[in-house]
Scaffold this motif. Sequence first.
Motif, PDB file in Angstrom:
ATOM      1  N   LEU A  45      40.093  46.541  50.296  1.00  0.00           N
ATOM      2  CA  LEU A  45      41.210  47.192  50.986  1.00  0.00           C
ATOM      3  C   LEU A  45      42.121  47.908  50.003  1.00  0.00           C
ATOM      4  CD1 LEU A  45      42.237  44.472  53.597  1.00  0.00           C
ATOM      5  CD2 LEU A  45      41.074  46.641  54.038  1.00  0.00           C
ATOM      6  N   GLY A  46      42.191  47.371  48.794  1.00  0.00           N
ATOM      7  CA  GLY A  46      43.032  47.997  47.781  1.00  0.00           C
ATOM      8  C   GLY A  46      42.286  48.990  46.923  1.00  0.00           C
ATOM      9  N   GLY A  47      41.089  49.375  47.327  1.00  0.00           N
ATOM     10  CA  GLY A  47      40.293  50.319  46.544  1.00  0.00           C
ATOM     11  C   GLY A  47      40.951  51.670  46.474  1.00  0.00           C
ATOM     12  N   GLY A  48      40.544  52.467  45.522  1.00  0.00           N
ATOM     13  CA  GLY A  48      41.130  53.790  45.356  1.00  0.00           C
ATOM     14  C   GLY A  48      40.105  54.755  44.816  1.00  0.00           C
ATOM     15  N   PRO A  49      40.512  55.998  44.670  1.00  0.00           N
ATOM     16  CA  PRO A  49      39.567  57.014  44.220  1.00  0.00           C
ATOM     17  C   PRO A  49      39.087  56.809  42.794  1.00  0.00           C
ATOM     18  CG  PRO A  49      41.804  57.873  44.294  1.00  0.00           C
ATOM     19  CD  PRO A  49      41.828  56.554  44.957  1.00  0.00           C
ATOM     20  N   HIS A  50      39.832  56.023  41.995  1.00  0.00           N
ATOM     21  CA  HIS A  50      39.429  55.827  40.598  1.00  0.00           C
ATOM     22  C   HIS A  50      39.135  54.359  40.323  1.00  0.00           C
ATOM     23  CE1 HIS A  50      43.716  55.042  40.720  1.00  0.00           C
ATOM     24  NE2 HIS A  50      43.611  54.345  39.599  1.00  0.00           N
ATOM     25  N   THR A  51      38.571  53.652  41.350  1.00  0.00           N
ATOM     26  CA  THR A  51      38.263  52.235  41.168  1.00  0.00           C
ATOM     27  C   THR A  51      37.246  52.057  40.048  1.00  0.00           C
ATOM     28  OG1 THR A  51      38.643  51.815  43.495  1.00  0.00           O
ATOM     29  CG2 THR A  51      37.397  50.153  42.271  1.00  0.00           C
ATOM     30  N   PRO A  52      37.581  51.306  38.996  1.00  0.00           N
ATOM     31  CA  PRO A  52      36.626  51.107  37.904  1.00  0.00           C
ATOM     32  C   PRO A  52      35.536  50.130  38.309  1.00  0.00           C
ATOM     33  CG  PRO A  52      38.624  49.836  37.497  1.00  0.00           C
ATOM     34  CD  PRO A  52      38.868  50.633  38.742  1.00  0.00           C
ATOM     35  N   LYS A  53      34.424  50.209  37.605  1.00  0.00           N
ATOM     36  CA  LYS A  53      33.320  49.296  37.892  1.00  0.00           C
ATOM     37  C   LYS A  53      33.702  47.871  37.565  1.00  0.00           C
ATOM     38  CE  LYS A  53      28.467  48.411  36.831  1.00  0.00           C
ATOM     39  NZ  LYS A  53      27.294  48.836  36.047  1.00  0.00           N
ATOM     40  N   ASP A  54      34.448  47.670  36.485  1.00  0.00           N
ATOM     41  CA  ASP A  54      34.830  46.318  36.072  1.00  0.00           C
ATOM     42  C   ASP A  54      36.272  46.379  35.616  1.00  0.00           C
ATOM     43  OD1 ASP A  54      34.405  43.696  35.789  1.00  0.00           O
ATOM     44  OD2 ASP A  54      33.181  43.802  33.983  1.00  0.00           O
ATOM     45  N   GLY A  55      37.194  46.057  36.509  1.00  0.00           N
ATOM     46  CA  GLY A  55      38.610  46.261  36.250  1.00  0.00           C
ATOM     47  C   GLY A  55      39.095  45.594  34.978  1.00  0.00           C
ATOM     48  N   LEU A  56      40.044  46.232  34.318  1.00  0.00           N
ATOM     49  CA  LEU A  56      40.635  45.658  33.113  1.00  0.00           C
ATOM     50  C   LEU A  56      41.463  44.440  33.453  1.00  0.00           C
ATOM     51  CD1 LEU A  56      41.840  48.896  31.334  1.00  0.00           C
ATOM     52  CD2 LEU A  56      39.750  47.618  30.885  1.00  0.00           C
ATOM     53  N   VAL A  57      41.691  43.565  32.452  1.00  0.00           N
ATOM     54  CA  VAL A  57      42.506  42.373  32.635  1.00  0.00           C
ATOM     55  C   VAL A  57      43.554  42.363  31.561  1.00  0.00           C
ATOM     56  CG1 VAL A  57      42.528  39.884  32.693  1.00  0.00           C
ATOM     57  CG2 VAL A  57      40.636  41.111  33.666  1.00  0.00           C
ATOM     58  N   ASP A 113      58.208  40.694  24.470  1.00  0.00           N
ATOM     59  CA  ASP A 113      56.914  40.745  23.774  1.00  0.00           C
ATOM     60  C   ASP A 113      56.462  42.183  23.560  1.00  0.00           C
ATOM     61  OD1 ASP A 113      56.826  38.019  23.690  1.00  0.00           O
ATOM     62  OD2 ASP A 113      55.469  37.792  25.390  1.00  0.00           O
ATOM     63  N   GLN A 114      56.916  43.074  24.402  1.00  0.00           N
ATOM     64  CA  GLN A 114      56.582  44.483  24.260  1.00  0.00           C
ATOM     65  C   GLN A 114      57.698  45.270  23.577  1.00  0.00           C
ATOM     66  OE1 GLN A 114      56.397  43.086  27.692  1.00  0.00           O
ATOM     67  NE2 GLN A 114      54.466  42.273  26.911  1.00  0.00           N
ATOM     68  N   GLY A 115      58.704  44.556  23.045  1.00  0.00           N
ATOM     69  CA  GLY A 115      59.828  45.231  22.393  1.00  0.00           C
ATOM     70  C   GLY A 115      60.710  45.972  23.369  1.00  0.00           C
ATOM     71  N   LEU A 116      60.787  45.464  24.616  1.00  0.00           N
ATOM     72  CA  LEU A 116      61.501  46.157  25.694  1.00  0.00           C
ATOM     73  C   LEU A 116      62.688  45.334  26.158  1.00  0.00           C
ATOM     74  CD1 LEU A 116      61.384  48.650  27.621  1.00  0.00           C
ATOM     75  CD2 LEU A 116      60.044  47.211  29.177  1.00  0.00           C
ATOM     76  N   LEU A 117      63.836  45.985  26.309  1.00  0.00           N
ATOM     77  CA  LEU A 117      65.065  45.336  26.772  1.00  0.00           C
ATOM     78  C   LEU A 117      65.615  46.042  27.996  1.00  0.00           C
ATOM     79  CD1 LEU A 117      67.054  44.692  23.455  1.00  0.00           C
ATOM     80  CD2 LEU A 117      65.803  43.013  24.810  1.00  0.00           C
ATOM     81  N   PRO A 118      66.502  45.375  28.742  1.00  0.00           N
ATOM     82  CA  PRO A 118      67.205  46.057  29.837  1.00  0.00           C
ATOM     83  C   PRO A 118      68.105  47.162  29.286  1.00  0.00           C
ATOM     84  CG  PRO A 118      67.477  43.660  29.953  1.00  0.00           C
ATOM     85  CD  PRO A 118      66.887  43.958  28.628  1.00  0.00           C
ATOM     86  N   PRO A 119      68.715  47.949  30.148  1.00  0.00           N
ATOM     87  CA  PRO A 119      69.651  48.970  29.664  1.00  0.00           C
ATOM     88  C   PRO A 119      70.746  48.353  28.795  1.00  0.00           C
ATOM     89  CG  PRO A 119      69.169  49.288  31.994  1.00  0.00           C
ATOM     90  CD  PRO A 119      68.548  47.988  31.610  1.00  0.00           C
ATOM     91  N   LEU A 170      49.857  41.690  32.366  1.00  0.00           N
ATOM     92  CA  LEU A 170      48.580  41.673  33.069  1.00  0.00           C
ATOM     93  C   LEU A 170      47.496  42.369  32.270  1.00  0.00           C
ATOM     94  CD1 LEU A 170      49.797  42.419  36.705  1.00  0.00           C
ATOM     95  CD2 LEU A 170      49.026  40.232  35.780  1.00  0.00           C
ATOM     96  N   GLY A 171      47.879  43.309  31.439  1.00  0.00           N
ATOM     97  CA  GLY A 171      46.906  44.024  30.625  1.00  0.00           C
ATOM     98  C   GLY A 171      46.509  43.289  29.364  1.00  0.00           C
ATOM     99  N   ASP A 172      47.091  42.127  29.130  1.00  0.00           N
ATOM    100  CA  ASP A 172      46.768  41.338  27.938  1.00  0.00           C
ATOM    101  C   ASP A 172      45.398  40.679  28.102  1.00  0.00           C
ATOM    102  OD1 ASP A 172      46.685  39.778  25.707  1.00  0.00           O
ATOM    103  OD2 ASP A 172      48.352  38.465  26.273  1.00  0.00           O
ATOM    104  N   GLN A 173      44.486  40.973  27.198  1.00  0.00           N
ATOM    105  CA  GLN A 173      43.129  40.449  27.300  1.00  0.00           C
ATOM    106  C   GLN A 173      42.986  39.048  26.707  1.00  0.00           C
ATOM    107  OE1 GLN A 173      40.032  42.104  28.116  1.00  0.00           O
ATOM    108  NE2 GLN A 173      40.694  44.198  28.491  1.00  0.00           N
ATOM    109  N   ASP A 174      44.071  38.502  26.188  1.00  0.00           N
ATOM    110  CA  ASP A 174      43.953  37.243  25.449  1.00  0.00           C
ATOM    111  C   ASP A 174      44.251  36.024  26.311  1.00  0.00           C
ATOM    112  OD1 ASP A 174      43.286  36.010  23.039  1.00  0.00           O
ATOM    113  OD2 ASP A 174      45.385  35.661  22.543  1.00  0.00           O
ATOM    114  N   LEU A 223      45.764  40.296  40.327  1.00  0.00           N
ATOM    115  CA  LEU A 223      46.898  41.205  40.169  1.00  0.00           C
ATOM    116  C   LEU A 223      46.600  42.277  39.128  1.00  0.00           C
ATOM    117  CD1 LEU A 223      50.044  38.863  40.302  1.00  0.00           C
ATOM    118  CD2 LEU A 223      48.922  40.099  42.158  1.00  0.00           C
ATOM    119  N   ALA A 224      45.933  41.873  38.034  1.00  0.00           N
ATOM    120  CA  ALA A 224      45.589  42.842  36.996  1.00  0.00           C
ATOM    121  C   ALA A 224      44.628  43.896  37.534  1.00  0.00           C
ATOM    122  CB  ALA A 224      44.985  42.122  35.795  1.00  0.00           C
TER     123      ALA A 224
END
Length: 532
Positions: free
Chosen positions: A520-532, A268-274, A382-386, A452-453
């Motif tokens: 527990l999985g927080g980080g220095p750049h934790t967004p206010k509303d994580g992307l999906v 779907d991303q136009g990506l193949l194995p080696p 995971l980054g697909d918003q649909d 996970l996203a």
Amino acid sequence: MGAFTRALRALVLLAGFYLVGLVLLALLGLGDWALVTSGHHGIGVIRLQILSVVLAVPLVRGLALVRTPRGEGPHGVELTPEAQPRLWELVRALAEAAGTRAPARILLTADVNAAVSERTRLLGLVPGPRELYLGLPLLQGLTEAQLRGVLAHELGHYAHADTRLSGITARVRGQVARTVAHLRGEAGEGKTEKRNVLHRLLAKLYTGYGTFVLRVTLQDARRQEYAADRLAARLAGRTATASALRELPALETSFAFYLDAYALAGSDQGLLPPRGEVFGGYGRLLDARQLELVGLRAELPHESSSPYDSHPPLAARVRRIEELPDDGRTDEGGAAAFALLEAPLETLAALEDAVLKAPPSGTWARAADWPDLLTRSMDARLGDQDAPLPRALVREKGTAGLPTLLSVIEAGELWELARHLPASAETRAAKGRARQTMLRPLLRVQLHRMVLADFSVRGRLRWEFSWEGPHAAVLTGERGAPLEEGAESRDEGGPALEHAIEAALADRPDTGPLRALCALGGGPHTPKDGLV
């Protein structure tokens, strides 16, 4: 029934096809003649004559298709005698033992199948060049002895003149199918023209004739398969031939799984194995999951996929072969059939070029290795918003992040939100607790994906690639350390995540465990509303 009798019967069936068309045209012509000579005039008579012409056009077109169009055949790579001498030596030796001509070409395909064809003339009465189609997954999954059984079966169709005389029957089927397509208004390339009720009735008439042809010829086709199996058992050995047939369901199932979960996971991303690994990786999967394949070999389908399947049920074929007298050939040809190929890496790469269509972007990108393919493809998914749940959140709340969803759950609005999710008619009609029970599995999957996203966008998700089992989604905290050491729930993120999701979707929801896990999985750049 002998070959000559089968050919004669096929010619009668072909003549019957033309007879049906000529009788229908004659009836239309008689109707027009009766209208002309009746002395009646007016717009009604003209409309009837126009209707008869409209009905006659697809009939004439169907009858005029005397020559069967040449199909393209399977896509693949030609294996020449110069490039693949050992494979050709095997095929020629089996053809000589079967008392028949060897094929002129061998084409390597990406199908879990082997087949033969012959470009005959005069409805199959005059022999022509022969082609053998050999699926790469068979070479990867069979031993050399099993491959001999498969090849001997296909060459048996040549030896019994099946490929020549079946051309007449194929002509009948093709003529009927094309005429039905014209009558139904199927213009090709997915286009459909409108047809009236009479057109559809004529199409049903030809479909009925085609069904009759299939029923008449079906038993012959199945007898041909049994005869080819017997020849294969004689040439390659009873045990090898039967075990090759037992492998087919396992190979079909595992190859489909491999393409979906591994080779084409990033398509779907136009990506193949080696390069060379799109089909080459299947061999690795087979080596890693031998225990899983044992059960697939034992469970054979006892029914054909269709009542008009030209092949008998696989279980019946295996039973007949295994009932043959023991020939003592049980320990020969145990090496992998794939070893017959010269320059296998180049062959695998060439097959990719031959069968893979270009993605929408125009060109494929290549992952650095299999773990890189997994990470990039899963992050993109995971980054697909649909996805259904993010879409519902955007519709109701204007944003699709995990914190928004947790707030919805805490406010008791989850089941109201769930009415925007795709569901069956039964689920939509259900009320109260019954509806919640039906929707909970979908919500569980969607919530798991959103967690996970959320971890992925914060750089707190690591994917671990595996041939032996499902890939693992590992949630990490500080310095990349797993939140759960030794978690055995692969691809789920660990037992703690499963427990947190169950608590959030319970009848009395509790989002505390999920909020604590995400913290527990927080980080220095934790967004206010994580992307999906």
